[in-house]
Design a protein around this motif. Structure first.
Motif, mmCIF file in Angstrom:
data_model
loop_
_atom_site.group_PDB
_atom_site.id
_atom_site.type_symbol
_atom_site.label_atom_id
_atom_site.label_comp_id
_atom_site.label_asym_id
_atom_site.label_seq_id
_atom_site.Cartn_x
_atom_site.Cartn_y
_atom_site.Cartn_z
ATOM 1 N N LEU A 170 -31.887 -9.060 -5.516
ATOM 2 C CA LEU A 170 -33.254 -8.900 -4.920
ATOM 3 C C LEU A 170 -34.167 -9.888 -4.587
ATOM 4 N N CYS B 32 -30.905 -9.264 -10.075
ATOM 5 C CA CYS B 32 -31.170 -7.647 -10.627
ATOM 6 C C CYS B 32 -29.969 -7.145 -11.598
ATOM 7 N N LEU C 43 -35.075 -8.163 -13.621
ATOM 8 C CA LEU C 43 -34.872 -9.309 -12.181
ATOM 9 C C LEU C 43 -35.305 -10.475 -13.106
ATOM 10 N N PHE D 158 -34.427 -1.624 -14.478
ATOM 11 C CA PHE D 158 -33.993 -2.434 -14.404
ATOM 12 C C PHE D 158 -34.145 -3.864 -14.779
ATOM 13 N N ILE E 21 -29.079 -2.121 -14.570
ATOM 14 C CA ILE E 21 -29.577 -1.547 -13.956
ATOM 15 C C ILE E 21 -29.297 -0.186 -14.336
#
Length: 309
Positions: free
Chosen positions: A98, A113, A232, A230, A116
């Protein structure tokens, strides 16, 4: 000339909102351009669709054909009148990155990322009104480090829906939580559920807060997760928009390709060890004369062929 003056004065009037004290404040005109690259999977597409549904100020565009010439996203954002970019880059149809940027001057952050889970596969009981505004909740750890403060500002401007966004509704009925744990940012979405005291039932993971409404009766506010979720992992921060000098780099980040390569090497090492052991056993049996047709066995005085000759 009068028409030009009238149009300019109208823009100035609409760009400022009156407050309770009568003072005017500038209007929040944040718009988010959200798009992906080629090679995304079905789960990545569903994640983009969920974020586009939760953010009414976002503008979804077609897939980008290139993964190398990313600065052209600045021109694309200028074309659609967007001042925030969320670009999802897919690698090898399994890794998702991302990019969050503030065109045209930056900064830009690249994050990995993972973990998910979309709304469809989670099947949570929570729900929210489409087009409503979220409450952004940030962990206190965002204020401890400089790069986390920059990341907090980028997340605020990208996921914070303006008060009068196009297609938005003047309601706040869900919360987007950003938590820092283990060097990663964990993103969760919750519905704000309001029930009367003694009548509402909450789940095991819900947060319940008693309040008093305008009629004087006590109500319970609970948070029910709605998804998506999700994680990060910040990788690098650039001073400009998709370019410029590096202002932060995560030295602890390990590329997923390197992780998969190490796993393959470990698996191949175990196989090679078994193969070498098999070869050593065959050589040992051959030297002892235990394999038919291989090597020669020494005959001593106590051999059966000598004793019973």
């Amino acid at each position: 000339m009068a028409s030009v003056y009238k149009s300019v004065s109208k823009k100035k009037a609409t760009s400022q909102q009156p407050t309770e004290n009568g003072d005017s404040k500038p209007k929040n005109r944040q718009r988010l351009l959200i798009l992906s690259s080629r090679g995304v999977t079905y789960r990545h597409r569903h994640l983009l669709a969920d974020l586009h549904a939760l953010l009414p100020h976002s503008r979804k565009d077609a897939k980008l054909d290139t993964k190398t010439d990313l600065p052209q996203l600045n021109e694309l954002a200028d074309l659609y009148n967007c001042n925030n970019i969320a670009f999802f880059e897919a690698r090898k149809s399994q890794d998702l990155y991302l990019w969050l940027s503030k065109p045209p001057n930056g900064p830009t952050v690249k994050m990995h990322c993972q973990n998910i889970h979309t709304m469809e596969e989670l099947n949570f009981t929570g729900n929210c009104l489409k087009g409503s505004r979220p409450v952004l909740s940030f962990d206190a750890a965002f204020e401890k480090q400089a790069h986390l403060r920059v990341l907090k500002e980028l997340l605020t401007q990208a996921f914070g829906v303006p008060e009068r966004a196009r297609g938005g509704k003047p309601f706040v009925d869900h919360v987007m939580g950003f938590t820092v744990a283990g060097g990663k940012v964990w993103v969760r979405c919750y519905q704000i559920s309001e029930t009367e005291a003694g009548k509402g039932k909450t789940g095991d993971g819900d947060v319940e807060m008693p309040t008093v409404n305008g009629k004087g009766s006590e109500t319970n506010l609970s948070l029910v997760e709605i998804g998506p979720r999700f994680v990060l992992t910040p990788i690098v921060m650039l001073e400009g928009s998709f370019g410029g000098p590096v202002i932060y780099e995560n030295k602890e980040f390990v590329n997923p390709n390197q992780v998969r390569s190490d796993l393959r090497r470990a698996k191949a090492g175990r196989y090679n060890k078994r193969a070498e052991g098999t070869v050593e056993r065959k050589v040992k049996k051959r030297d002892l004369g235990l394999r038919t047709g291989e090597g020669r066995r020494e005959v001593n005085e106590l051999d059966d062929r000598v004793l019973f000759a």
